[in-house]
Design an enzyme around this catalytic site. Structure first.
Site, short mmCIF file in Angstrom:
data_model
loop_
_atom_site.label_atom_id
_atom_site.label_comp_id
_atom_site.label_asym_id
_atom_site.label_seq_id
_atom_site.Cartn_x
_atom_site.Cartn_y
_atom_site.Cartn_z
N ALA A 11 0.82 -1.21 0.00
CA ALA A 11 0.00 0.00 0.00
C ALA A 11 0.85 1.27 0.00
O ALA A 11 0.33 2.37 -0.12
CB ALA A 11 -0.93 0.01 1.21
N CYS A 12 2.16 1.12 0.12
CA CYS A 12 3.09 2.26 0.22
C CYS A 12 3.80 2.48 -1.11
O CYS A 12 4.47 1.59 -1.62
CB CYS A 12 4.10 1.97 1.33
N GLY A 13 3.68 3.69 -1.65
CA GLY A 13 4.32 4.02 -2.91
C GLY A 13 5.84 3.92 -2.85
O GLY A 13 6.47 3.44 -3.80
N ARG A 16 6.65 0.28 -3.05
CA ARG A 16 6.44 -0.24 -4.41
C ARG A 16 7.56 0.20 -5.35
O ARG A 16 8.06 -0.58 -6.16
CB ARG A 16 5.08 0.22 -4.97
#
Length: 141
Positions: A11-13, A16
């Protein structure tokens, strides 16, 4: 084969982007979804020691119970802070990457480039549009 592990939150850019930079070397890392499978105490302590950072530096404030738990209070010991991270894995900042070269909290995501054993295979642009690696696989400063 080079072993790389990333403690990842999909969920964390930043997490990712870091994972994508690792994959841009041609390596498929071991991906640990640490919110579902948090590290045990020994692993967490070893990661902190390998990074050479204070325990507090691994604490995440945003989107966590940090304020509710009053973790700004300097009276908390490192052991107690680790206890909180084990009880609430969302308090562990991410992503943490382990490679043969080193262990690092990769914030910003391009910090992973300093510990990757292989070069980037091609261009890379972060999710926000920032170019990190050019067409020749070189880091853009």
């Amino acid at each position: 084969m080079t072993q790389i592990t990333i403690y990842h939150n999909p969920a964390c850019g930043t997490s990712r982007n870091t994972l994508a930079l690792i994959r841009n070397t041609g390596i498929e890392p071991q991906v640990v979804h640490y919110l579902d499978n948090p590290p045990d105490r020994a692993t967490l302590v070893a990661l902190i020691a390998a990074m050479g950072i204070p325990v507090r530096e691994l604490l995440r404030k945003k989107g966590t119970p940090y304020a509710e738990l009053n973790l700004d209070d300097t009276a908390w010991t490192d052991t107690q802070l680790i206890d909180f991270m084990l009880q609430h894995p969302i308090l562990i900042n991410r992503p943490v990457v382990v490679t043969p070269i080193g262990t690092r909290l990769c914030r910003p995501s391009e910090a992973v480039l300093d510990i990757l054993p292989l070069p980037q295979l091609g261009p890379f642009t972060k999710e926000d549009g920032e170019v990190v690696i050019d067409e020749q696989g070189r880091r853009v400063s």
